[in-house]
Design an enzyme around this catalytic site. Sequence first.
Site, PDB file in Angstrom:
ATOM      1  N   THR A   1      -2.560 -88.054   7.312  1.00 53.83           N
ATOM      2  CA  THR A   1      -3.567 -88.127   8.366  1.00 53.83           C
ATOM      3  C   THR A   1      -4.418 -86.906   8.296  1.00 53.83           C
ATOM      4  O   THR A   1      -4.169 -85.908   8.916  1.00 53.83           O
ATOM      5  CB  THR A   1      -3.028 -88.268   9.764  1.00 53.83           C
ATOM      6  OG1 THR A   1      -4.052 -88.817  10.565  1.00 53.83           O
ATOM      7  CG2 THR A   1      -2.666 -87.039  10.439  1.00 53.83           C
TER       8      THR A   1
ATOM      9  N   THR B   1      -7.558 -82.296  15.752  1.00 51.91           N
ATOM     10  CA  THR B   1      -6.810 -83.069  16.754  1.00 51.91           C
ATOM     11  C   THR B   1      -5.659 -82.193  17.253  1.00 51.91           C
ATOM     12  O   THR B   1      -5.838 -81.401  18.160  1.00 51.91           O
ATOM     13  CB  THR B   1      -6.296 -84.404  16.181  1.00 51.91           C
ATOM     14  OG1 THR B   1      -5.641 -84.170  14.935  1.00 51.91           O
ATOM     15  CG2 THR B   1      -7.439 -85.383  15.980  1.00 51.91           C
TER      16      THR B   1
ATOM     17  N   LYS C   1      -9.053 -81.336   8.416  1.00 52.17           N
ATOM     18  CA  LYS C   1      -8.207 -81.368   9.600  1.00 52.17           C
ATOM     19  C   LYS C   1      -6.946 -82.132   9.247  1.00 52.17           C
ATOM     20  O   LYS C   1      -6.931 -83.002   8.382  1.00 52.17           O
ATOM     21  CB  LYS C   1      -8.915 -81.992  10.806  1.00 52.17           C
ATOM     22  CG  LYS C   1      -9.328 -83.448  10.693  1.00 52.17           C
ATOM     23  CD  LYS C   1      -8.265 -84.497  10.887  1.00 52.17           C
ATOM     24  CE  LYS C   1      -7.468 -84.289  12.154  1.00 52.17           C
ATOM     25  NZ  LYS C   1      -6.373 -85.335  12.239  1.00 52.17           N
TER      26      LYS C   1
ATOM     27  N   SER D   1      -0.391 -87.081  26.690  1.00 52.49           N
ATOM     28  CA  SER D   1      -0.271 -86.681  28.095  1.00 52.49           C
ATOM     29  C   SER D   1      -1.185 -85.512  28.413  1.00 52.49           C
ATOM     30  O   SER D   1      -1.786 -84.923  27.556  1.00 52.49           O
ATOM     31  CB  SER D   1       1.180 -86.326  28.398  1.00 52.49           C
ATOM     32  OG  SER D   1       1.627 -85.277  27.578  1.00 52.49           O
TER      33      SER D   1
ATOM     34  N   ASN E   1       4.343 -84.157  19.491  1.00 53.16           N
ATOM     35  CA  ASN E   1       4.123 -85.598  19.429  1.00 53.16           C
ATOM     36  C   ASN E   1       4.521 -86.304  20.715  1.00 53.16           C
ATOM     37  O   ASN E   1       3.917 -87.316  21.085  1.00 53.16           O
ATOM     38  CB  ASN E   1       4.877 -86.179  18.224  1.00 53.16           C
ATOM     39  CG  ASN E   1       4.155 -85.908  16.930  1.00 53.16           C
ATOM     40  OD1 ASN E   1       3.219 -86.610  16.577  1.00 53.16           O
ATOM     41  ND2 ASN E   1       4.564 -84.866  16.223  1.00 53.16           N
TER      42      ASN E   1
ATOM     43  N   GLU F   1       2.601 -79.676  12.367  1.00 54.50           N
ATOM     44  CA  GLU F   1       3.004 -79.676  13.774  1.00 54.50           C
ATOM     45  C   GLU F   1       4.357 -78.987  13.956  1.00 54.50           C
ATOM     46  O   GLU F   1       5.376 -79.442  13.438  1.00 54.50           O
ATOM     47  CB  GLU F   1       3.047 -81.109  14.293  1.00 54.50           C
ATOM     48  CG  GLU F   1       1.656 -81.711  14.403  1.00 54.50           C
ATOM     49  CD  GLU F   1       1.648 -83.188  14.750  1.00 54.50           C
ATOM     50  OE1 GLU F   1       0.581 -83.675  15.148  1.00 54.50           O
ATOM     51  OE2 GLU F   1       2.697 -83.850  14.621  1.00 54.50           O
TER      52      GLU F   1
END
Length: 406
Positions: free
Chosen positions: A190, A152, A179, A406, A401, A277
């Site tokens: 997650t 993702t 992942k 978008s 995030n 991230e």
Amino acid sequence: MAVNLTEKTAEQLPDIDGIALYTAQAGVKKPGHTDLTLIAVAAGSTVGAVFTTNRFCAAPVHIAKSHLFDEDGVRALVINTGNANAGTGAQGRIDALAVCAAAARQIGCKPNQVMPFSTGVILEPLPADKIIAALPKMQPAFWNEAARAIMTTDTVPKAASREGKVGDQHTVRATGIAKGSGMIHPNMATMLGFIATDAKVSQPVLQLMTQEIADETFNTITVDGDTSTNDSFVIIATGKNSQSEIDNIADPRYAQLKELLCSLALELAQAIVRDGEGATKFITVRVENAKTCDEARQAAYAAARSPLVKTAFFASDPNLGKRLAAIGYADVADLDTDLVEMYLDDILVAEHGGRAASYTEAQGQAVMSKDEITVRIKLHRGQAAATVYTCDLSHGYVSINADYRS
């Protein structure tokens, strides 16, 4: 920017006898992205799995749990990215079951022999029609391609392999993919993780081993403290290496196989943190000399998930107060702070309730400027220890995030 993490090649990820991989572009994620993976499992294989503890767990988690223990046995795992099928109510379960039925038709098994997995945006209906339409178009894939297909916000596909002796005569192979990049916190985070081995293990024993491995690997990482709705960790044992079945935890091969698979799973778990991230640093937090393992883990997580501590790592700020404060609010009963010692790598930075006399700001700055750092905390109240892996918190985390949809 992943921290010291590179993509594995197909040659580094050997096939596992009894496993076939397929991928396709279903259009769930974004046009042009491979976002659908099917792991076909040979008849007679056993499967162990553990799932998120989030009470708002996704529809595919409900279905996968029920199919895991079906007497017919698992024959396929189908994984989509781009849509979590979470917060979708009864329709989400209907959609997950429809995907299972379509995958079953594709490989020639019963729908209850398919375990579904989804990851991506929450609160959006699953476009099951796109997945069902893509299943007949799937193409054979290598492990590195499957690792990329389940991503993702990941920036690097995560895969690893191991090979070793289990018993006196048999060599066992194992390959896995995972992942995860954000919403990473134990129990579970997650993340999706899938490991396949050619060892032969009874289902009850494999289920116990899977839980133990998860506790020692995927449940020792944190990126942002959020526990996701879709987390799943699966181990498949195909039994194709001709060894006799491991059907008892007292069998010496149980510990040997667990050690081999634990090493693989830990590499995958650490890869998730390295690709956290916006991460620029990989941090190991180890608490020693605690009364119990739970106490050690509690203190380690307090330091590892603190936003103040994590942003200090990003800024290469050697300010010690934030780290000591995190240990102080870890709710360790009757903690004698005068006994606590804290180290940055091998440098003693705090003791006797305050800053170590030998410590200098220049020493701390030198360590904090590295991209891999170990924080070691000694409580001096017992023999238990625990290790947690985390990353820094950067501007990139906010940007990723903020821009995700978008």
